[in-house]
Design a protein around this motif. Sequence first.
Motif, PDB file in Angstrom:
ATOM      1  N   LEU A 125      30.687 -11.398  -6.932  1.00  0.00           N
ATOM      2  CA  LEU A 125      30.157 -10.721  -8.115  1.00  0.00           C
ATOM      3  C   LEU A 125      28.773 -11.266  -8.446  1.00  0.00           C
ATOM      4  O   LEU A 125      28.552 -12.481  -8.453  1.00  0.00           O
ATOM      5  CB  LEU A 125      31.091 -10.923  -9.310  1.00  0.00           C
ATOM      6  N   HIS A 157      33.047 -12.361 -13.995  1.00  0.00           N
ATOM      7  CA  HIS A 157      34.153 -12.907 -13.215  1.00  0.00           C
ATOM      8  C   HIS A 157      35.391 -12.041 -13.407  1.00  0.00           C
ATOM      9  O   HIS A 157      35.386 -11.074 -14.180  1.00  0.00           O
ATOM     10  CB  HIS A 157      34.449 -14.348 -13.648  1.00  0.00           C
ATOM     11  N   LEU A 200      38.389  -7.274 -15.185  1.00  0.00           N
ATOM     12  CA  LEU A 200      37.012  -7.763 -15.084  1.00  0.00           C
ATOM     13  C   LEU A 200      36.515  -8.211 -16.451  1.00  0.00           C
ATOM     14  O   LEU A 200      36.874  -7.612 -17.477  1.00  0.00           O
ATOM     15  CB  LEU A 200      36.090  -6.666 -14.550  1.00  0.00           C
ATOM     16  N   ALA A 213      30.945  -8.235 -16.033  1.00  0.00           N
ATOM     17  CA  ALA A 213      31.115  -8.245 -14.582  1.00  0.00           C
ATOM     18  C   ALA A 213      30.281  -7.141 -13.918  1.00  0.00           C
ATOM     19  O   ALA A 213      30.325  -5.989 -14.349  1.00  0.00           O
ATOM     20  CB  ALA A 213      32.589  -8.080 -14.226  1.00  0.00           C
TER      21      ALA A 213
END
Length: 456
Positions: free
Chosen positions: A63, A67, A83, A87
């Motif tokens: 990513l 995270h 997510l 993200a």
Amino acid sequence: MNTKESFVSQFFRILNVFQALPKSPNHHISIEDLLESLKTTYEPFHAPRKTLQRDLKTLNEILHQGHIDQVVASGRRSACYRLSPDAQLNLNKQNIIQDEFQSLATIHSYNFLKPYFPESWQKTLSQQFEQAQNTLELKNKNVWLTKFGFALDGAFQTHLNPKNEVKELIFKCIHQDNSWLEILYHPEAFEREATRYTIKPHGVIVRGRKQYLIATKINYNRKIQIRTFTMHRILHAEPTPESLSIDIQDVDMQKAIEQYEFEGFYNDDQPKEIQLNCSNVLLSELKFSEIHPSQQIWSDDADTYFTLTAEMPITQSFLEWLVQKAQWIEVEYPEDLREEVKNRIIEMAQNYALEVIDDDIEWQEDVEENFDEESAIQTLESILAEPEDDNVITLHDLFPQAVEFVSEKEMISTAELQRKLMISYNSAAKIIDQLLHVDFIQKSESAGKYSVLIKK
């Protein structure tokens, strides 16, 4: 399912996972529900759940921002995922899977650099190489590979490579601060025997067909010295324990290149003032590709020669270049460099059983120790008289023109006289020598220049 999966298929599978995951503040999704929504993606796998878990971990690592939130499984409840609000997987960023031009560069860079790396490094790099290959196939651009070819070192020349086990140890030692090597090294001079050295490698410089190892050499008296080793001349290498407590500074490879530290020097590494007298054949080449940043060219469009000056260390490769271009270049100074080039050319001629002809002009040398203008003029007049030996007529006929030209000057150089008379540098040097013998001129403090004593 094939055991070896392509990078492309893995990438698109992970991309599907990213798109299927909910983003906070939405509720988490269980791994069963996630697996159900991606059924067609994971159905071919023998262990789809484990494959999905592995892909979730990989996604979290790649990513560009944010995270994956995870609610750890408890009791009979499965782990859930979503997510974080920030993200992002930046699909607009230029990367190896999307940019065929970057892939093309990777492929050709790998093909060029491959011979210089140890086998273990080649295996690691081959992963990026395969990704780049897959990109070109995916984009249907593999035709690019047929459009570029590299023969940077000559299509039929081979790279001078050290043994792979030697390379492995050197590259490992470069990345471990406290790793030293003991090597058996054969110097450039073949008549000398191989010598053992204890070294701490710093880096490798590739130039032409050769690889140069920059390393600190540790002497038995605890003195250290930066030294360049031609890698294919390292006959054997083995790890050795750090036996001395010495502070060894690392070496910047770029500075080593800029300061010519990777090359052997003719005398020492100190910059020298050099002056070359060059044929106009080389003018465009030297303007396009300078021998040194300090290079200056003094040229008159009407002349067939030009003067090149620079202040630079005299490396072995520069010396070899002077010998290679000797038919178009005369070294005016420093004198020891001129003599070295001359001696190398003579040795080459002798090697091929060629007769080296050095025009021997029989000048008269009745010169008094102290300068006396009347005596000097009388000696000069005797030189200007018609010679008995037919072999010296050519230079002898030019001598009056030389005297006429020099007498109008305050200072004179061999190159300047050569250009004026349109003769070889050696012939001009002989005239300068005779003018010195008769005290017509004398050496000055300016290198390569002579003060004129008898003026018109």
